[in-house]
Enzyme design. Structure first.
Site, PDB file in Angstrom:
ATOM      1  N   ASP A 204      48.364   7.053  81.979  1.00 34.45           N
ATOM      2  CA  ASP A 204      49.570   7.494  81.235  1.00 34.45           C
ATOM      3  C   ASP A 204      49.942   6.072  80.839  1.00 34.45           C
ATOM      4  O   ASP A 204      50.624   5.162  81.745  1.00 34.45           O
ATOM      5  CB  ASP A 204      50.221   8.296  81.976  1.00 34.45           C
ATOM      6  CG  ASP A 204      51.584   8.398  81.010  1.00 34.45           C
ATOM      7  OD1 ASP A 204      52.067   7.823  80.201  1.00 34.45           O
ATOM      8  OD2 ASP A 204      52.106   9.800  81.422  1.00 34.45           O
ATOM      9  N   HIS A 205      49.803   5.589  79.559  1.00 37.79           N
ATOM     10  CA  HIS A 205      50.159   4.327  79.345  1.00 37.79           C
ATOM     11  C   HIS A 205      51.407   3.858  79.391  1.00 37.79           C
ATOM     12  O   HIS A 205      51.899   2.630  79.573  1.00 37.79           O
ATOM     13  CB  HIS A 205      49.445   3.792  77.807  1.00 37.79           C
ATOM     14  CG  HIS A 205      50.367   4.261  76.626  1.00 37.79           C
ATOM     15  ND1 HIS A 205      50.238   5.549  76.060  1.00 37.79           N
ATOM     16  CD2 HIS A 205      51.244   3.727  75.980  1.00 37.79           C
ATOM     17  CE1 HIS A 205      51.149   5.670  74.955  1.00 37.79           C
ATOM     18  NE2 HIS A 205      51.775   4.292  74.890  1.00 37.79           N
ATOM     19  N   HIS A 267      54.021  11.421  79.221  1.00 40.06           N
ATOM     20  CA  HIS A 267      55.106  10.465  79.365  1.00 40.06           C
ATOM     21  C   HIS A 267      56.619  10.616  79.607  1.00 40.06           C
ATOM     22  O   HIS A 267      56.962   9.970  80.442  1.00 40.06           O
ATOM     23  CB  HIS A 267      55.163   9.714  77.770  1.00 40.06           C
ATOM     24  CG  HIS A 267      53.907   9.506  77.328  1.00 40.06           C
ATOM     25  ND1 HIS A 267      52.750   8.980  77.914  1.00 40.06           N
ATOM     26  CD2 HIS A 267      53.381   9.240  75.820  1.00 40.06           C
ATOM     27  CE1 HIS A 267      51.813   8.834  77.215  1.00 40.06           C
ATOM     28  NE2 HIS A 267      51.890   9.076  75.896  1.00 40.06           N
TER      29      HIS A 267
HETATM   30  C1  BG6 Z   1      50.452   8.442  72.800  1.00 43.16           C
HETATM   31  C2  BG6 Z   1      50.705   9.642  71.936  1.00 43.16           C
HETATM   32  O1  BG6 Z   1      50.098   8.803  74.029  1.00 43.16           O
HETATM   33  O2  BG6 Z   1      51.704   7.899  72.489  1.00 43.16           O
HETATM   34  C3  BG6 Z   1      51.068   9.620  70.539  1.00 43.16           C
HETATM   35  O3  BG6 Z   1      49.271  10.589  71.771  1.00 43.16           O
HETATM   36  C4  BG6 Z   1      52.359   8.603  70.474  1.00 43.16           C
HETATM   37  O4  BG6 Z   1      51.174  10.735  69.761  1.00 43.16           O
HETATM   38  C5  BG6 Z   1      52.159   7.381  71.233  1.00 43.16           C
HETATM   39  O5  BG6 Z   1      52.392   8.099  69.222  1.00 43.16           O
HETATM   40  C6  BG6 Z   1      53.241   6.754  71.590  1.00 43.16           C
HETATM   41  O6  BG6 Z   1      53.275   5.521  72.479  1.00 43.16           O
HETATM   42  P1  BG6 Z   1      54.098   4.326  72.357  1.00 43.16           P
HETATM   43  O7  BG6 Z   1      53.559   3.380  73.179  1.00 43.16           O
HETATM   44  O8  BG6 Z   1      54.125   3.745  70.812  1.00 43.16           O
HETATM   45  O9  BG6 Z   1      55.508   4.768  72.539  1.00 43.16           O
END
Ligand code: BG6
Length: 516
Positions: A204-205, A267
């Protein structure tokens, strides 16, 4: 942002971390996909550029599309030129990385392709000295995961930890992990029938974001916050994951996914668990995840249709104006059905049923095409018990809040009331504001850089454990169920605003969403 060299900033002095990794190869399944070009390769390049990768490193792309090694290299170079954090791309670093790149063409269920993959990896072991350490990144839809892992195991590419000559084989699984609780449980069973949990890295980045990790340092690396981090002092918590972007060509994916599965199940609930969890007994993967799982399990289920109606809102954007530009509604986006019922906004009033958080609402909102891109957590402290001064506005009745800005403009602000200089006692609320960029003068690594490095080092602290991902699904599943059966309306909101009015109505009493 000021960009002093790291050594010249006194706040960074003396900070040395050993994050070195052993010789290894990274194999990316779904190598021709969007994530590989936008995030993974730029992440690998940044690690190489910042000398975090061993010189004995190899990268294999695996995908269906026919391509030569050289075509893969030039495609990846194009992506890195476009998306790298540090530009221009350093040719020396790139050329060395490119020499260690191979491409294997095949369908995910084609056993012969995995033999070709083994040959490519063995060749890297010989030519680049990668010594059998392997990380497989599955940048593929959830239904492809099992097939790939089965084939990897069948081809002898995933020996259990500590067996044979291979130092390690790990598998990183992209989100969404499953599409609901049943499929996530099945996927866990499948994976854990083939691999050891220590080999599975569910990514989960958001956990790779510097400011998300800082939440733990703020809470458990200081003494002043923890005593007030509970129901005795906190009146409610707000959690916003807002984006101004729309579909950006991902209409097809969204039609199958929707915002709950794309953002909230992972997230947003990860952020919530970090805010709500108890202190872990140690900074290690299991101790940290044990506490997160407990917090997630304490989420009060929102089960019946009445509860879903009262505590969860789904919305979909119609056309509007975002940052000065007219933009189409969700149903006008390419690959989206004209009658689509898919949500692009979710608001939830959640409760964490435990001693620390009883009666404290946790309000969550997340959406596409909102006013701006901002991820922020706000802890609102209790109102004044007895007014001595002007309490004509809510911000003066409830003067204290702690704002954790996850992105952009990363930082932490503590709001409090102060006297406006002059005669009388006119008051205003002001903020003590800490900004990462200004304080450290150093650009943070991208989330994927950190997580790729951690997986290759075998550190799963910032990855989701099997029971954790199931606890997340267990919370969102019944809400999705009520929505799927169309028993709760889909609200519409104008692009560029802050979501449907029903999202505001989730808040009780004096509580209001903050303007990020
Ligand atoms: C991803 C989603 O996991 O996270 C995207 O699939 C979203 O829809 C993105 O735009 C948002 O990531 P960040 O790092 O730009 O907040």
């Amino acid at each position: 942002m000021t960009s002093l060299p790291p050594t010249e900033n006194p706040l960074r002095a003396g900070v040395l971390e050993d994050l070195s990794i052993d010789p290894c190869a990274l194999v990316i399944f779904g190598a021709s996909g969007d994530l590989t070009g936008r995030k993974l390769l730029p992440g690998v390049y940044a690690l190489a550029k910042n000398r975090m990768l061993p010189s004995a490193f190899g990268l294999v792309g695996f995908a269906r599309r026919p391509m030569t090694d050289d075509e893969l290299r030039s495609k990846m170079r194009g992506a890195v030129d476009k998306y790298a954090r540090q530009k221009p791309v350093d040719d020396l670093v790139w050329d060395d990385l490119a020499r260690g790149m191979r491409y294997v063409q095949g369908a995910f269920d084609d056993a012969a392709a995995y033999d070709r993959l083994r040959v490519a990896l063995e060749e890297l072991d010989r030519k680049r000295g990668t010594r059998g350490g392997r990380t497989f990144y599955l940048a593929v839809p959830p239904d492809a995961v099992r097939t790939i892992v089965e084939n990897l195991v069948r081809a002898g590419l995933c020996p259990p930890p500590g067996s044979g000559d291979a130092p390690y084989a790990r598998v990183i699984v992209e989100k969404p992990f499953g599409v609901d609780l049943a499929s996530a449980k099945q996927l866990n069973r499948d994976l854990l029938g083939l691999l050891d949990e220590r080999q599975v890295f569910r990514i989960d980045h958001y956990l790779g974001k510097e400011t998300v990790q800082n939440l733990l340092v703020l809470r458990f690396g200081n003494t002043i916050f923890e005593p007030i981090w509970n129901r005795n002092h906190v009146s409610h918590v707000e959690l916003t994951v807002a984006e101004h972007i729309g579909m950006e060509g991902r209409g097809k994916f969204y039609e199958q996914t929707g915002l709950m599965r794309d953002i909230v199940q992972n997230h947003a609930l990860q952020l919530l668990s970090l805010v709500a969890m108890e202190a872990p007994v140690a900074w290690d993967a299991d101790a940290v995840r044990d506490e997160k799982v407990k917090a997630l399990r304490a989420l009060r289920p929102i089960r019946s249709v009445e509860e879903v109606r009262a505590q969860a809102v789904r919305g979909q954007y119609v056309g509007g104006v975002v940052r000065g530009d007219a933009v189409p509604g969700y149903r006008e986006e390419p690959d989206v059905a004209r009658e689509s019922q898919v949500e692009t906004y979710v608001g939830i009033a959640a409760r964490v049923d435990n001693w620390r958080w009883a009666d404290v609402p946790f309000y969550l909102r997340a959406g596409k095409r909102l006013g701006k891109r901002v991820t922020e957590i706000v802890l609102h402290f209790k109102p004044l018990p007895h007014p001595l001064f002007d309490t004509s506005t809510i911000s003066l009745r409830q003067p204290n809040s702690l704002v954790l800005r996850i992105q952009p403009d990363e930082g932490i602000a503590l709001r409090f009331a102060t006297k406006v200089p002059g005669q009388g006692v006119a008051m205003r609320d002001v903020a003590m504001d800490f900004r990462y960029g200004t304080a450290f003068g150093h650009e943070s690594p991208e989330a994927y850089e950190r997580l790729l490095l951690d997986a290759m080092r075998g550190d799963a602290t910032l990855f989701t454990r099997h029971d954790e991902v199931e606890a997340q699904w267990a919370f969102v599943d019944p809400i999705l169920g009520a929505w799927r059966d169309d028993r709760v309306p889909l609200e519409r909101y104008e692009a560029g605003g802050w979501g449907p009015a029903e999202g505001d109505a989730l808040m009780q009493g004096d509580h209001r969403w903050s303007k990020p």
